[in-house]
Design an enzyme around this catalytic site. Structure first.
Site, PDB file in Angstrom:
ATOM      1  N   ASP A   1      45.285 -44.155  -4.331  1.00 12.63           N
ATOM      2  CA  ASP A   1      45.703 -44.759  -5.601  1.00 12.63           C
ATOM      3  C   ASP A   1      44.810 -45.924  -6.022  1.00 12.63           C
ATOM      4  OD1 ASP A   1      46.423 -46.404  -3.596  1.00 12.63           O
ATOM      5  OD2 ASP A   1      48.471 -46.774  -4.266  1.00 12.63           O
TER       6      ASP A   1
ATOM      7  N   HIS B   1      16.021 -40.978  -3.993  1.00  7.90           N
ATOM      8  CA  HIS B   1      17.320 -41.591  -4.311  1.00  7.90           C
ATOM      9  C   HIS B   1      17.990 -42.150  -3.053  1.00  7.90           C
ATOM     10  CE1 HIS B   1      17.767 -39.394  -8.426  1.00  7.90           C
ATOM     11  NE2 HIS B   1      16.965 -40.427  -8.470  1.00  7.90           N
TER      12      HIS B   1
ATOM     13  N   ASP C   1      14.488 -50.708  -6.206  1.00 10.13           N
ATOM     14  CA  ASP C   1      14.738 -50.196  -7.552  1.00 10.13           C
ATOM     15  C   ASP C   1      16.151 -50.658  -7.906  1.00 10.13           C
ATOM     16  OD1 ASP C   1      15.143 -48.821  -9.887  1.00 10.13           O
ATOM     17  OD2 ASP C   1      14.457 -46.876  -9.127  1.00 10.13           O
TER      18      ASP C   1
ATOM     19  N   ASP D   1      16.145 -51.306 -15.773  1.00 14.88           N
ATOM     20  CA  ASP D   1      15.774 -50.366 -14.701  1.00 14.88           C
ATOM     21  C   ASP D   1      14.391 -50.772 -14.183  1.00 14.88           C
ATOM     22  OD1 ASP D   1      15.441 -48.250 -13.012  1.00 14.88           O
ATOM     23  OD2 ASP D   1      15.314 -46.713 -14.580  1.00 14.88           O
TER      24      ASP D   1
ATOM     25  N   HIS E   1       8.035 -37.004  -9.474  1.00 15.25           N
ATOM     26  CA  HIS E   1       8.987 -37.265 -10.571  1.00 15.25           C
ATOM     27  C   HIS E   1       8.281 -37.536 -11.892  1.00 15.25           C
ATOM     28  CE1 HIS E   1       8.074 -41.561 -10.223  1.00 15.25           C
ATOM     29  NE2 HIS E   1       8.316 -41.503  -8.922  1.00 15.25           N
TER      30      HIS E   1
ATOM     31  N   HIS F   1      11.763 -42.413 -18.676  1.00 19.25           N
ATOM     32  CA  HIS F   1      12.914 -41.841 -19.390  1.00 19.25           C
ATOM     33  C   HIS F   1      13.422 -42.858 -20.402  1.00 19.25           C
ATOM     34  CE1 HIS F   1      15.248 -44.504 -16.756  1.00 19.25           C
ATOM     35  NE2 HIS F   1      14.455 -44.091 -15.778  1.00 19.25           N
TER      36      HIS F   1
ATOM     37  N   HIS G   1      19.719 -43.786 -17.798  1.00 19.74           N
ATOM     38  CA  HIS G   1      19.014 -42.604 -18.304  1.00 19.74           C
ATOM     39  C   HIS G   1      19.732 -42.214 -19.584  1.00 19.74           C
ATOM     40  CE1 HIS G   1      17.990 -41.512 -13.841  1.00 19.74           C
ATOM     41  NE2 HIS G   1      17.237 -42.494 -14.298  1.00 19.74           N
TER      42      HIS G   1
ATOM     43  N   GLU H   1       7.205 -45.542 -14.786  1.00 21.30           N
ATOM     44  CA  GLU H   1       7.446 -45.737 -13.360  1.00 21.30           C
ATOM     45  C   GLU H   1       6.597 -44.828 -12.466  1.00 21.30           C
ATOM     46  OE1 GLU H   1      11.488 -44.315 -12.197  1.00 21.30           O
ATOM     47  OE2 GLU H   1      11.898 -44.306 -14.334  1.00 21.30           O
TER      48      GLU H   1
ATOM     49  N   TYR I   1       4.344 -41.379  -2.777  1.00 20.02           N
ATOM     50  CA  TYR I   1       5.279 -41.295  -1.648  1.00 20.02           C
ATOM     51  C   TYR I   1       4.638 -40.475  -0.537  1.00 20.02           C
ATOM     52  CZ  TYR I   1       7.983 -42.549  -5.733  1.00 20.02           C
ATOM     53  OH  TYR I   1       8.401 -43.156  -6.897  1.00 20.02           O
TER      54      TYR I   1
ATOM     55  N   ARG J   1       6.626 -47.519  -5.776  1.00 19.39           N
ATOM     56  CA  ARG J   1       6.897 -47.259  -7.198  1.00 19.39           C
ATOM     57  C   ARG J   1       6.886 -48.599  -7.909  1.00 19.39           C
ATOM     58  NH1 ARG J   1      10.933 -44.314  -6.715  1.00 19.39           N
ATOM     59  NH2 ARG J   1      12.730 -45.647  -7.065  1.00 19.39           N
TER      60      ARG J   1
ATOM     61  N   GLU K   1       8.020 -50.011 -11.661  1.00 16.57           N
ATOM     62  CA  GLU K   1       8.722 -49.543 -12.865  1.00 16.57           C
ATOM     63  C   GLU K   1       8.966 -50.682 -13.850  1.00 16.57           C
ATOM     64  OE1 GLU K   1      12.664 -47.968 -12.091  1.00 16.57           O
ATOM     65  OE2 GLU K   1      12.667 -46.904 -14.004  1.00 16.57           O
TER      66      GLU K   1
HETATM   67  N1  GLY Z   1      16.669 -46.169 -11.152  1.00 21.80           N
HETATM   68  C1  GLY Z   1      16.612 -44.840 -11.558  1.00 21.80           C
HETATM   69  C2  GLY Z   1      15.338 -44.514 -12.162  1.00 21.80           C
HETATM   70  O1  GLY Z   1      14.359 -45.203 -11.950  1.00 21.80           O
HETATM   71  O2  GLY Z   1      15.222 -43.623 -12.943  1.00 21.80           O
HETATM   72 MN    MN Z   2      13.872 -45.282 -14.112  1.00 22.41          MN
HETATM   73 MN    MN Z   3      14.573 -47.229 -11.456  1.00 20.45          MN
END
Ligand code: GLY
Ligand code: MN
Ligand code: MN
Length: 425
Positions: free
Chosen positions: A37, A230, A247, A258, A337, A341, A348, A372, A376, A394, A396
Site C-alpha cells: 500500500d 543503463h 549521468d 540531462d 547509441h 534526443h 526523452h 552525448e 565504451y 560519455r 553530454e
Molecule cells: N540520461 C539518459 C540519457 O542520457 O539519455
Molecule cells: Mn541523454
Molecule cells: Mn544522460
C-alpha cells in the site's frame, strides 16, 4: 514560472488542430504502487501538465470542438475533508475556477456525465493511445460508434517540440542546479568510497535546491561499469585511478536536465584516459558546432559516427579504412547509441523526429536536444590496446537551437581535462 495565459495558449493551439465536431480528452497521471500500500511520489502526466500546469491526480482536461468553436473543461477532484486529512489539500472546484483559464470546471466524479453530454453528436474522439487500461475502459463506450479515434498525444508532443522562453528559463534553472551537483561530485569523489555515496552527494544538491526529483535515475558508474549503458545499481567501490561516469540531471518544476561528465576518481586523468577523453571531447565540440536551424539530426548522427570511428582508428582501437569500418558498422561496438534526443518536460521528450509524411524534421530555433558522444570499451575486449580496456566515457550537454546557431545551456559545467582537474583538486 509559467503563466496561466501560456497554458491557455497551448490549449487554444491544440484546440485549433482538432478536427470539427470532436472531443479531446487528456487525463492526469495516476499514483503508481511501489509495494503493497505504498506508492511512488506522484509525477503528473507530462502532456496533461503541459496543457494545464495542474499537479493533482484524478483530473481530466477536455477540449470540446463544436464546428469550429472550442470549449475547455477541467475536471478536478472534489474537496473531501477526511481524505485531505491523510493526503493533503486539494485545490477543488471553486479555487480551480479562479486559477485556471478554462471555460468550465467540474468535479471528476462527473466525468461520465460530461462525456455522455459532449460525445452525443461528435464524430471524433482524441485520447492518448498509451492510456492505462482503466481509462481506456471509460472511453470504450464512445469509441465504438465513432467515425474516428485519434491519438491526441502525438499532437501535444509535436507542440512541445519548440520551447517557449519561460520553458527555456526553467530548463536553464534545472541545468544550473545540476551544474552545482556535478561540480560537487568532482570535489568529493576522491574522498568517497562507493558510487552510491557520490550519487547521494549529487541528489542532495538537487533536493537542497528545490529540485525535488531527478529527471531520470542517476548513473554513477566507476571503471568498467560505465560500459553498461543503463547502469543504475551504483553499488560498487570507487576505485582509485579509475574514471567514474556520472549521468545525472535534476528535474526542476517539471523540466529536465540531462548531463554526463566522466571524471577521474582521484581528480587526475592518466595518460591513456586523457587520450580517450580528448577524443570524445573533440567529437562533442565538433558536433555541437553543427547545431543550427535547418540542420538534420540524421546528419549530426552520421557525422558523430564518422568522427568517433576516425578517433578509434587514430587510437588503434579499430583497424582498417574509415569507409570500410563505417560500412561494416564496426564502430557501433564501441559507440552503440544515438548522438542525442529531444529534452523538455521529459528527459526523452516524445516529440516527433519525423513529420506526418515520414520526412525528417530539421532543427528549428527553440528546440532542445542533448549531444552525448561516448566510447565504451569492455575490460575483456582483447582487440583493443590494453591501456584502454575497462574505460567508458560519455560527455553530454544540453543544447538549445537558436535563430543563428545554438546555445550550449550546460557550457558552465566543467568539461575540459584542465577544468575537471582544477575543480577536483
Ligand atoms: N540520461 C539518459 C540519457 O542520457 O539519455
Ligand atoms: Mn541523454
Ligand atoms: Mn544522460
Amino acid at each position: 514560472m509559467i503563466e496561466e495565459t501560456e497554458y491557455k495558449k497551448r490549449r487554444d493551439k491544440l484546440g485549433c488542430s482538432l478536427s470539427k465536431n470532436s472531443v479531446g480528452v487528456i487525463f492526469a497521471g495516476d499514483y503508481k504502487t511501489r509495494s503493497n500500500d505504498t506508492e511512488y511520489p506522484f509525477r503528473q502526466n507530462s502532456n496533461f501538465y503541459y496543457l494545464s500546469g495542474f499537479i493533482e491526480d484524478n483530473a481530466c482536461l477536455m477540449i470540446v470542438k463544436k464546428k469550429k468553436k472550442i470549449k475547455t473543461i477541467l475536471l478536478v477532484e472534489k474537496k473531501d475533508k477526511v481524505k485531505e486529512l491523510w493526503t493533503g489539500k486539494r485545490l477543488g472546484e471553486k479555487e480551480s475556477k479562479k486559477r485556471f483559464l478554462v471555460d468550465e470546471v467540474l468535479t471528476y466524479d462527473k466525468l461520465n456525465d460530461v462525456l455522455d453530454e459532449h460525445m452525443k453528436d461528435k464524430s471524433t474522439l482524441y485520447y492518448d493511445f498509451k492510456l492505462e487500461p482503466s481509462k481506456v475502459k471509460i472511453l470504450k463506450k464512445y469509441t465504438k460508434d465513432l467515425r474516428a479515434s485519434k491519438n491526441i498525444a502525438k499532437l501535444i508532443e509535436a507542440q512541445r517540440l519548440i520551447k517557449s522562453s519561460s520553458e527555456i528559463a526553467l530548463i536553464k534553472k534545472a541545468i544550473s542546479i545540476t551544474k552545482d551537483a556535478h561540480h560537487d561530485a568532482m570535489k568529493q569523489s576522491s574522498k568517497l568510497k562507493y558510487e552510491y555515496e557520490l550519487q547521494a552527494e549529487i541528489e542532495y544538491v538537487f533536493k537542497k535546491n528545490a529540485a525535488f526529483s531527478d529527471a531520470y535515475t542517476s548513473i554513477v558508474a566507476c571503471g568498467n561499469s560505465a560500459n553498461t549503458l543503463h547502469y543504475i545499481s551504483n553499488d560498487k567501490r570507487l576505485v582509485n585511478g579509475e574514471l567514474v561516469l556520472i549521468d545525472a540531471g535534476c528535474e526542476y518544476q517539471y523540466y529536465a536536465s540531462d548531463i554526463t561528465r566522466t571524471i577521474p576518481v582521484l581528480g587526475k586523468f592518466s595518460k591513456a584516459q586523457k587520450e580517450l577523453y580528448e577524443m570524445v571531447l573533440s567529437v562533442g565540440l565538433a558536433i555541437i558546432e553543427m547545431i543550427k536551424p535547418e540542420a538534420k539530426r540524421s546528419d549530426i548522427q552520421k557525422k558523430s559516427e564518422e568522427l568517433l570511428c576516425q578517433g578509434m582508428i587514430d587510437l588503434g582501437i579499430l583497424k582498417g579504412s574509415l569507409k570500410k569500418l563505417l560500412k561494416k558498422q564496426k564502430h557501433k561496438k564501441y559507440y552503440p547509441h544515438g548522438i542525442g534526443h529531444w529534452m523538455g518536460i521529459d528527459v526523452h521528450d516524445e516529440s516527433p523526429y519525423k513529420d506526418k509524411k515520414g520526412k525528417e524534421i530539421p532543427l528549428k530555433s527553440g528546440m532542445i536536444m542533448t549531444i552525448e558522444p561516448g566510447i565504451y570499451i569492455d575490460k575483456k575486449d582483447k582487440k583493443v590496446p590494453k591501456k584502454y580496456r575497462g574505460i567508458g566515457i560519455r560527455i553530454e550537454d544540453d543544447i538549445l537551437v537558436t535563430f543563428n546557431g545554438y546555445e550550449n545551456l550546460s557550457k558552465d559545467i566543467a568539461k575540459t581535462i584542465e577544468e575537471i582537474e582544477q575543480i577536483s583538486s
